[in-house]
Motif scaffolding. Structure first.
Motif, PDB file in Angstrom:
ATOM      1  N   GLY A  42       0.797  -1.213   0.000  1.00 20.71           N
ATOM      2  CA  GLY A  42       0.000   0.000   0.000  1.00 20.71           C
ATOM      3  C   GLY A  42       0.833   1.267   0.000  1.00 20.71           C
ATOM      4  N   LYS A 198      -3.126   5.092  20.930  1.00 21.78           N
ATOM      5  CA  LYS A 198      -3.658   4.425  19.736  1.00 21.78           C
ATOM      6  C   LYS A 198      -5.172   4.281  19.831  1.00 21.78           C
ATOM      7  N   VAL A 201      -6.735   7.641  19.114  1.00 23.97           N
ATOM      8  CA  VAL A 201      -6.684   7.953  17.682  1.00 23.97           C
ATOM      9  C   VAL A 201      -7.737   7.128  16.932  1.00 23.97           C
ATOM     10  N   LEU A 202      -7.857   5.858  17.320  1.00 24.87           N
ATOM     11  CA  LEU A 202      -8.875   5.013  16.699  1.00 24.87           C
ATOM     12  C   LEU A 202     -10.266   5.588  16.942  1.00 24.87           C
ATOM     13  N   LYS A 205     -10.821   8.445  14.635  1.00 31.12           N
ATOM     14  CA  LYS A 205     -11.065   7.976  13.267  1.00 31.12           C
ATOM     15  C   LYS A 205     -12.471   7.422  13.116  1.00 31.12           C
ATOM     16  N   MET A 206     -12.894   6.624  14.089  1.00 25.89           N
ATOM     17  CA  MET A 206     -14.218   6.014  13.998  1.00 25.89           C
ATOM     18  C   MET A 206     -15.311   7.078  13.989  1.00 25.89           C
ATOM     19  N   LYS A 210     -13.286   6.914   8.665  1.00 23.96           N
ATOM     20  CA  LYS A 210     -11.962   6.544   8.082  1.00 23.96           C
ATOM     21  C   LYS A 210     -10.808   7.382   8.543  1.00 23.96           C
TER      22      LYS A 210
ATOM     23  N   THR B 147     -18.933  -2.024  18.414  1.00 20.64           N
ATOM     24  CA  THR B 147     -18.465  -1.335  17.196  1.00 20.64           C
ATOM     25  C   THR B 147     -16.946  -1.375  17.047  1.00 20.64           C
ATOM     26  N   ALA B 148     -16.253  -1.747  18.129  1.00 24.02           N
ATOM     27  CA  ALA B 148     -14.793  -1.770  18.078  1.00 24.02           C
ATOM     28  C   ALA B 148     -14.252  -3.084  18.607  1.00 24.02           C
ATOM     29  N   LYS B 171     -16.481  -1.545  13.358  1.00 23.40           N
ATOM     30  CA  LYS B 171     -16.035  -0.442  12.498  1.00 23.40           C
ATOM     31  C   LYS B 171     -14.600  -0.008  12.782  1.00 23.40           C
ATOM     32  N   GLY B 172     -14.060  -0.456  13.925  1.00 27.95           N
ATOM     33  CA  GLY B 172     -12.696  -0.046  14.275  1.00 27.95           C
ATOM     34  C   GLY B 172     -11.918  -1.165  14.940  1.00 27.95           C
ATOM     35  N   PHE B 173     -10.647  -1.287  14.571  1.00 27.59           N
ATOM     36  CA  PHE B 173      -9.790  -2.339  15.113  1.00 27.59           C
ATOM     37  C   PHE B 173      -8.521  -1.768  15.736  1.00 27.59           C
ATOM     38  N   LEU B 183      -5.579  -2.774   5.039  1.00 26.00           N
ATOM     39  CA  LEU B 183      -5.301  -2.258   3.719  1.00 26.00           C
ATOM     40  C   LEU B 183      -6.547  -2.431   2.859  1.00 26.00           C
ATOM     41  N   ILE B 188     -13.509   1.306   7.275  1.00 27.98           N
ATOM     42  CA  ILE B 188     -13.143   0.690   8.547  1.00 27.98           C
ATOM     43  C   ILE B 188     -11.859   1.337   9.050  1.00 27.98           C
ATOM     44  N   SER B 189     -11.806   1.663  10.319  1.00 27.11           N
ATOM     45  CA  SER B 189     -10.622   2.295  10.895  1.00 27.11           C
ATOM     46  C   SER B 189      -9.749   1.257  11.586  1.00 27.11           C
ATOM     47  N   VAL B 190      -8.459   1.398  11.398  1.00 19.53           N
ATOM     48  CA  VAL B 190      -7.530   0.460  12.005  1.00 19.53           C
ATOM     49  C   VAL B 190      -6.340   1.192  12.614  1.00 19.53           C
ATOM     50  N   GLU B 191      -5.935   0.763  13.796  1.00 15.61           N
ATOM     51  CA  GLU B 191      -4.655   1.166  14.353  1.00 15.61           C
ATOM     52  C   GLU B 191      -3.870  -0.105  14.643  1.00 15.61           C
TER      53      GLU B 191
END
Lengths: 210, 210
Positions: A42, A198, A201-202, A205-206, A210, B147-148, B171-173, B183, B188-191
């Motif tokens: 990516g 983290k 921040v998540l 974002k949520m 995005k 949701t997370a 929706k978030g990880f 990727l 979906i939000s990821v940290e």
DNA sequence: TAGATTGTTAATCGATTAACAATC
DNA sequence: TAGATTGTTAATCGATTAACAATC
């Protein structure tokens, strides 16, 4: 050998390159182009070529990069071939998990000591190493010369203990305390790990798609 | 309410502001100037003012910032006042430590469920919550709408399980697997938390002086 | 009011992307 | 050789710092 003034952004990407390349190697892939790698990771192909060229021309025009060779070069750049002796300070839940959950040998370290101040933990064996008392740390450092430390201690003691460790010869810290270490020590390297940051921040974002 | 197109660099600094401000508040400090805060945090005053002004004018000329008020504003920006329902997947060493070691309530989350696939763990209580079986997760999500999710599972299962969770409404990880999640999922939000990467960066720094 | 400090614009610096000649 | 892909320079984009007028 003296790779100097490389930008922090590039350095932070190196471990990720390393992981992806190790994966490719494990899959038996022997060559890869910046374009192919960029898709997998990516990133842009341009960035990959720029990043790698900070350290030398590891590729070959018309061919791409030899996976094995490139993996080795990045390992050398990161210093993984010259392990640092590592100790873990604080063997509560987190310290134990770190000791057992993380492989240090393939990341540039040799784990040689575990320490806690809690009497009841002293002598317990975790991951083949005995937990030692904090009062024995001076002697231990004189005898074994560790250079790196993982801090799994409360915020309150982080400053005092890190100061002591610096005096005992520790040059690098992986800090899990909820405290920003390392603003004060020149010549000392620090990486802070803040789960909490983290998570926040998540959360941001949520709440902001995005 | 719609704070849009804020740069990632700014967002990543917000939790750190929040931590420092909470500290000041705990110390009973009621006002602070960007200059003072910049010294404490090792940033420039200019950057602090720029960062905060992405969201609004929280300060007052000639006075500085009201600590209490600013803390509250940042909490709102981060969404800490609207907790997300959170589950932890994988209750091995790491999952347990996360469940007990981290306070979620002041970071924008409410921990409501723990899951593992290992039969022997089901029913065990960690941090006041029972460990549930992975086969019960569909039903749980339908009833409780988390949701997370925090992923403390092996690399191999990360992709499949995260895919399943997305279908169940996550929706978030916060991802602790040694795998680069996210990727592939738009919206979906990821940290990712990679201790290993931090260790390698530390190794680099130690070998290259600071 | 006078002094202090923000909010904000402009200038600088750094990092990423694009483009293409070099070359395997 | 011809095609592919790097190494590298130039262009763009983004982030940080500096400066200062606005204003409490």
């Amino acid at each position: 050998m003296a790779y100097r003034s490389i930008s922090p952004s590039v350095i932070r990407r190196l471990p990720r390159y390393y992981r992806f390349l190790e994966d490719l190697k494990a899959q038996g892939i022997t060559r890869i182009s910046s374009a192919e790698l960029s898709k997998k990771m990516g990133l842009t192909a341009s960035q990959i070529r720029q990043d790698l060229n900070c350290f030398g021309g590891f590729g070959q025009q018309g061919y791409g990069y030899n996976v094995q060779l490139l993996t080795g070069e990045i390992a050398k750049i990161l210093g993984l071939d010259k392990p640092q002796k590592l100790i873990i300070i604080g063997m509560g839940n987190l310290g134990r998990t770190i000791a057992t959950h993380i492989r240090f040998d393939n990341k540039g370290y040799e784990l040689i000591g575990l320490f806690d101040q809690k009497e009841s933990l002293i002598g317990q064996v975790v991951h083949n190493l005995p937990i030692r008392s904090m009062s024995s740390i001076d002697e231990f450092c004189k005898e074994n010369s560790p250079t790196a430390a993982v801090l799994c201690i409360p915020k309150e003691s982080a400053e005092a203990i890190s100061y002591k460790l610096v005096k005992l010869g520790i040059k690098g810290f992986l800090n899990f305390s909820h405290y920003d270490l390392g603003l004060a020590y020149p010549g000392i390297s620090v990486e802070n790990v803040h789960f909490g940051d983290k998570l926040m921040v998540l959360s941001y974002k949520m709440h902001n798609d995005k």
